[in-house]
Design an enzyme around this catalytic site. Structure first.
Site, PDB file in Angstrom:
ATOM      1  CG  HIS A 164      -0.161  -0.556   2.404  1.00 24.07           C
ATOM      2  ND1 HIS A 164       0.012  -1.918   2.591  1.00 24.07           N
ATOM      3  CD2 HIS A 164       0.559   0.035   3.377  1.00 24.07           C
ATOM      4  CE1 HIS A 164       0.760  -2.108   3.664  1.00 24.07           C
ATOM      5  NE2 HIS A 164       1.101  -0.949   4.139  1.00 24.07           N
ATOM      6  CB  CYS A 165       4.191   2.078   0.810  1.00 21.56           C
ATOM      7  SG  CYS A 165       3.639   1.745   2.455  1.00 21.56           S
ATOM      8  CB  ILE A 166       6.510   0.645  -3.165  1.00 19.82           C
ATOM      9  CG1 ILE A 166       7.227   0.519  -1.830  1.00 19.82           C
ATOM     10  CG2 ILE A 166       7.504   0.935  -4.293  1.00 19.82           C
ATOM     11  CD1 ILE A 166       7.790   1.803  -1.264  1.00 19.82           C
TER      12      ILE A 166
END
Ligand code: SAJ
Length: 441
Positions: free
Chosen positions: A271-273
């Site tokens: 859910h970040c990169i």
């Protein structure tokens, strides 16, 4: 007013609110409670609140015993009652910032939290946004809401941004020992927000504005996305040259300076990169600037599932088999090794693409018992010899350490290895095809 806020932080009489009790907010709430504050955790999910108030933790890195202790000694209370935010002297906002279907920022959670804070803001309140977002969010979305409540930022209230750096499952780095960047609207905002975090985090790194702090987080994760995109392109280059990309990267990593090892794979998940760089790209599009690095990295990373499926198709073709009608076992579906999170996982794309080509796909993942899809639930199968012999091809997507890789090589007939887990194993029944020609094709 600043002195009053600082005094309440120093003597721990300040009541600290945390909005959003997920993998960022709950560890932060526990740190504030451990530092001696009374903490009010606010979340819209009654299930989360009930779990926490029963002394249970729903977050991998937070022990239930810590939650139970904090609830029992009164240092932590979890609630869905928004008006309790009015009791807080400081509030950290740690709600999700996903992308919409059109890959644009979905600010709905931040706006809901900002509106809730506005409804209960009072003089002497410190508000810190932690959610990863585009530069300008704190100043453009939060500051006007404070002023609409009749509160001048820097005089009556204090407003800052502090990016979260939580890495779920990291055995070394946690909320307490990971340096915390803090950027405020005014110097007083930086000072008060820094003072708050200094009570529970080892190192606080003040920067001059919320935009700088917002951009720090986006640089950190764009750095990863771009470098992963680079090694994925190098993997494609090696494939065309018949060179073992893993050998090249391992040898390059012997350079003691000026190099940082990244490894190719089936694409990027989490859910970040895959998401954070798009917040920056979106913001720059509004300023008529095209962030070509971000766009190119995203293009390469998001094509890796197609690339893997093409490798599987060619490997089956070498055995005069078509993808259509083939039985394929996907090994590992979590977005990275040794965790249970499948968000944005490339495995989901690979499974979809293979089924679109007519394959019968099953998966095995010791951390993921089932995957909930739109119209049905898919369950993991056992990694049995029967299953391995059933499969026309096994595809290594997530390199969980605990997986019995030797057994896979011993009993499968064909293994497409996107993570180099087969290197160093004793040869078995399987023909192994690596992501980038590391083994005999
Ligand atoms: N990946 C590769 N090759 C690599 C590294 C990662 O293909 O060399 C893939 C992973 O398989 C995964 C995706 O990229 O699908 C993201 O991997 P990640 O290692 O970046 O892990 P994340 O998504 O959990 O990123 C988090 C981030 N933490 C925060 O945002 C606070 C990131 O900034 C951390 O650096 C990262 O954890 C970490 O180092 O573990």
């Amino acid at each position: 007013m600043q002195d009053k806020v600082l005094a309440k932080i120093h003597d721990r009489s300040a009541i600290v609110g945390v909005i959003g009790l997920g993998y960022v907010g709950l560890p932060l709430a526990m740190e504030f409670a451990r530092a001696g504050f009374r903490v009010i955790g606010y979340d819209v999910s009654q299930r989360v609140i009930d779990t926490l108030m029963s002394g249970q933790s729903h977050i991998q890195d937070v022990k239930s015993s810590d939650v139970a202790t904090a609830v029992a000694n009164g240092s932590f209370v979890a609630t869905t009652v928004e008006s309790r935010l009015g009791e807080c002297d400081a509030i950290s906002i740690a709600v999700p910032t996903p992308l919409s279907k059109t890959r644009d920022p979905d600010m709905s959670f931040v706006l809901a939290a900002a509106d809730a804070v506005q409804r209960h803001a009072h003089t002497g309140m410190l508000v810190v946004l932690e959610s990863t977002t585009y530069p300008g969010t704190t100043r453009e979305l939060l500051q006007p809401r404070m002023e609409a409540a009749g509160l001048e930022v820097g005089r009556d209230v204090f407003l800052a941004f502090s990016p979260e750096r939580v890495d779920p499952g990291n055995p070394v780095y946690n909320t307490h020992n990971t340096p915390k960047v803090v950027g405020g609207i005014t110097p007083g905002c930086v000072a008060t927000a820094s003072a708050l975090y200094q009570t529970c985090i080892e190192t606080v790194v003040p920067v001059s504005s919320p935009e700088a702090a917002e951009l720090v987080k986006l640089l950190e994760n764009t750095f990863r996305a771009v470098n992963i995109g680079l090694v994925n392109e190098i993997a494609i280059v090696c494939d065309k040259l018949g060179v073992n990309v893993w050998e090249v990267i391992d040898a390059a990593a012997t350079k003691p300076f000026g190099f940082m090892k990244f490894t190719p794979g089936p694409g990027i998940g989490g859910h970040c990169i895959p998401l954070d760089p798009h917040y920056l790209a979106w913001k720059m599009r509004t300023l008529n600037y095209k962030t070509r690095f971000i766009d190119l990295a995203s293009e390469i990373n998001s094509q890796m599932p197609d690339y893997v499926v093409e490798k599987v198709s060619r490997a089956l073709n070498d055995e005069s088999k078509s993808v259509r009608g083939s039985r394929i076992l996907v090994l590992g579906v979590a977005y990275k090794r040794d965790i249970d999170d499948v968000r944005e996982s490339p495995a989901l794309d690979i499974i979809r693409l293979l089924e679109e080509r007519g394959a019968h796909v099953e998966y095995h993942d010791p951390f993921v018992s089932q995957i909930r899809e739109d119209d049905h639930v898919r369950r993991t199968v056992d990694l049995s010899e029967d299953m391995l012999r059933w499969a026309d091809a096994c595809v290594v997507v997530t390199d969980h350490k605990q997986m019995a890789w030797q057994r896979v090589v011993d009993h499968a007939s064909l293994v497409v290895d996107t993570r180099n887990v087969c290197a160093g194993l004793a040869p078995g029944r399987a023909r192994v095809v690596a992501l980038a020609s590391g083994h005999a094709a």
